[in-house]
Design a protein around this motif. Structure first.
Motif, short mmCIF file in Angstrom:
data_model
loop_
_atom_site.label_atom_id
_atom_site.label_comp_id
_atom_site.label_asym_id
_atom_site.label_seq_id
_atom_site.Cartn_x
_atom_site.Cartn_y
_atom_site.Cartn_z
N UNK A 26 0.83 -1.21 0.00
CA UNK A 26 0.00 0.00 0.00
C UNK A 26 0.86 1.25 0.00
N UNK A 27 1.93 1.25 0.82
CA UNK A 27 2.83 2.40 0.84
C UNK A 27 3.53 2.57 -0.50
N UNK A 28 3.92 1.43 -1.11
CA UNK A 28 4.58 1.50 -2.42
C UNK A 28 3.65 2.12 -3.46
N UNK A 74 9.53 14.02 -3.59
CA UNK A 74 10.19 13.66 -2.33
C UNK A 74 9.29 12.78 -1.47
N UNK A 75 8.01 13.14 -1.40
CA UNK A 75 7.06 12.34 -0.61
C UNK A 75 6.92 10.94 -1.20
N UNK A 76 6.86 10.85 -2.53
CA UNK A 76 6.75 9.54 -3.17
C UNK A 76 7.96 8.67 -2.91
N UNK A 77 9.14 9.24 -3.03
CA UNK A 77 10.37 8.47 -2.76
C UNK A 77 10.43 8.02 -1.31
N UNK A 78 10.02 8.90 -0.39
CA UNK A 78 10.03 8.54 1.03
C UNK A 78 9.08 7.38 1.32
N UNK A 79 7.89 7.39 0.69
CA UNK A 79 6.93 6.30 0.89
C UNK A 79 7.47 4.98 0.35
N UNK A 80 8.15 5.01 -0.77
CA UNK A 80 8.71 3.78 -1.35
C UNK A 80 9.84 3.23 -0.47
N UNK A 81 10.69 4.11 0.03
CA UNK A 81 11.76 3.67 0.92
C UNK A 81 11.18 3.07 2.20
N UNK A 82 10.13 3.71 2.74
CA UNK A 82 9.49 3.19 3.94
C UNK A 82 8.86 1.82 3.68
N UNK A 83 8.25 1.65 2.50
CA UNK A 83 7.65 0.35 2.15
C UNK A 83 8.71 -0.74 2.10
N UNK A 108 11.66 -0.72 3.60
CA UNK A 108 12.23 -0.94 4.94
C UNK A 108 11.31 -1.81 5.79
N UNK A 109 10.02 -1.54 5.77
CA UNK A 109 9.08 -2.34 6.56
C UNK A 109 9.03 -3.79 6.05
N UNK A 110 9.08 -3.96 4.73
CA UNK A 110 9.05 -5.31 4.18
C UNK A 110 10.30 -6.11 4.58
N UNK A 111 11.46 -5.46 4.56
CA UNK A 111 12.68 -6.13 4.99
C UNK A 111 12.63 -6.48 6.47
N UNK A 115 9.46 -9.22 6.84
CA UNK A 115 9.45 -10.44 6.05
C UNK A 115 10.81 -10.84 5.50
N UNK A 116 11.83 -9.99 5.67
CA UNK A 116 13.14 -10.33 5.20
C UNK A 116 13.29 -10.25 3.69
N UNK A 117 12.42 -9.49 3.03
CA UNK A 117 12.51 -9.33 1.59
C UNK A 117 11.96 -7.93 1.22
N UNK A 118 12.32 -7.47 0.01
CA UNK A 118 11.82 -6.19 -0.48
C UNK A 118 10.53 -6.44 -1.25
N UNK A 119 9.39 -6.13 -0.59
CA UNK A 119 8.09 -6.34 -1.22
C UNK A 119 7.96 -7.78 -1.74
#
Length: 352
Positions: free
Chosen positions: A59-61, A331-340, A342-345, A348-352
């Motif tokens: 969702x964040x992505x 900037x907001x879009x890039x920050x949301x993608x980085x947050x997505x 980071x949370x996935x890693x 779940x130990x993986x990027x999305x």
């Protein structure tokens, strides 16, 4: 917020497709999970913790991707920014009618007090010049940032006969544009004045050009670096037609804010054996403001006058502008993608 419609329509088409693709992946995972004989393996594949966690990174992505797509449309938003206005000319009526007492203690004293409060509230980078006008117009103070000099000029006002509102506007313009060749005498005014003030007002100290360049009118209200505030209590009795002077200001993009001080009904005053009825010419003041994309204010009391100047001070200090905000959205879009990611890693130990 304003942006390009083609990109917006593309966004409306792409995002639903991405959401449907994500739902299809979830459905495929559920179908594949039944092939595992051990429930532990299924749980490991889905990840530990609450089920809602697996939906947060995608969702964040998607939100970040939407922000980047909107940024590509180069959207514009109306936001409040510090004003770029660097010079404000105060054109103040010092005609004999300003001795009327319908504004306590009298119109001139109330105007002086309000003008000094107005200057005190302006940002320090704004320069203020003062023109006093009655039967003629005089430059009381060249534009300056010195509040002490401005206060001294305001305190030195002397009442005179006549009201030349048009001359007050033109002399203010001549001070703002010292090399423009603005000449009141050429427009039928009774006061002849030089084309430029005694000293130039250029920040770098450059002298005005000897010959004025060819003049090309601009859109009214389009000159962001200066404004004129004219305070008067009566009708024009001499000098240049104020509406003609207002057109000169409009052609140069300078806004003229008019302040009518006193009561609409007026008052009869006497001085040195003569008496006269002083009335407020609201129609002309409104027309001046409208022609220059300024605004008209009526001040019937000293308190009203202070409120008017407080309003003008805030409007000159901050102005609303259409500003491109694509960088902020990117900037907001890039920050949301980085947050997505980071949370996935983390979960779940993986990027999305």
């Amino acid at each position: 917020m304003v942006f390009l419609w083609p990109t917006f329509l593309w966004l409306l088409l792409v995002l639903p497709v991405l959401v449907l693709a994500y739902l299809a992946v979830l459905r495929r995972r559920r179908t594949a999970a039944i092939h595992y004989p051990a429930l532990g393996l299924v749980r490991a594949a889905l990840g530990a913790g609450p089920r809602w966690r697996r939906h947060v990174p995608p969702a964040l992505f998607l939100a970040g991707l939407a922000a980047l797509l909107v940024a590509g449309a180069r959207p514009l938003a109306v936001i409040s920014l510090p004003s770029q206005q660097q010079t404000v000319m105060l054109a103040i009526d010092v005609s004999g009618s300003m001795r009327a007492t319908d504004v306590q203690p009298d119109r001139l004293t109330a105007a002086q007090s309000a003008a000094k409060a107005f200057i005190a509230d302006l940002p320090r980078h704004v320069r203020v010049g003062i023109v006093a006008f009655a039967g003629s117009a005089q430059l009381a103070q060249l534009p300056t940032q010195s509040h002490a000099d401005l206060t001294q000029a305001i305190d030195s006002f002397q009442l005179q006969r006549g009201t030349a509102t048009g001359n007050g506007i033109l002399l203010s313009l001549a001070t703002l544009f010292p090399g423009a060749g603005i000449d009141i005498s050429a427009l039928g005014g009774r006061q002849a004045m030089p084309a430029t003030p005694a000293r130039p007002i250029d920040e770098a100290g450059r002298a005005p050009a000897a010959a004025a360049p060819p003049f090309k009118p601009v859109a009214p209200g389009s000159f962001p670096s200066a404004a004129i505030i004219m305070l008067t209590d009566g009708q024009r009795t001499t000098g240049v037609d104020p509406l003609e002077a207002a057109q000169w200001a409009a052609d140069r993009g300078v806004r003229v804010y008019t302040v009518g001080v006193g009561t609409v009904a007026g008052e009869t005053i006497g001085f040195e054996g003569w008496s006269m009825r002083v009335r407020l010419d609201e129609a002309t003041l409104k027309a001046i403001a409208q022609r220059t994309q300024g605004e008209y204010f009526h001040a019937a009391t000293a308190e009203d006058l202070k409120k008017v100047y407080a309003t003008l001070s805030s409007r000159l200090a901050v102005e609303k502008k259409e500003t491109e905000i694509s960088a902020l959205l990117a900037l907001a879009g890039a920050a949301l993608m980085v947050l997505a990611a980071a949370l996935s890693m983390w979960w779940f130990g993986r990027v999305l």
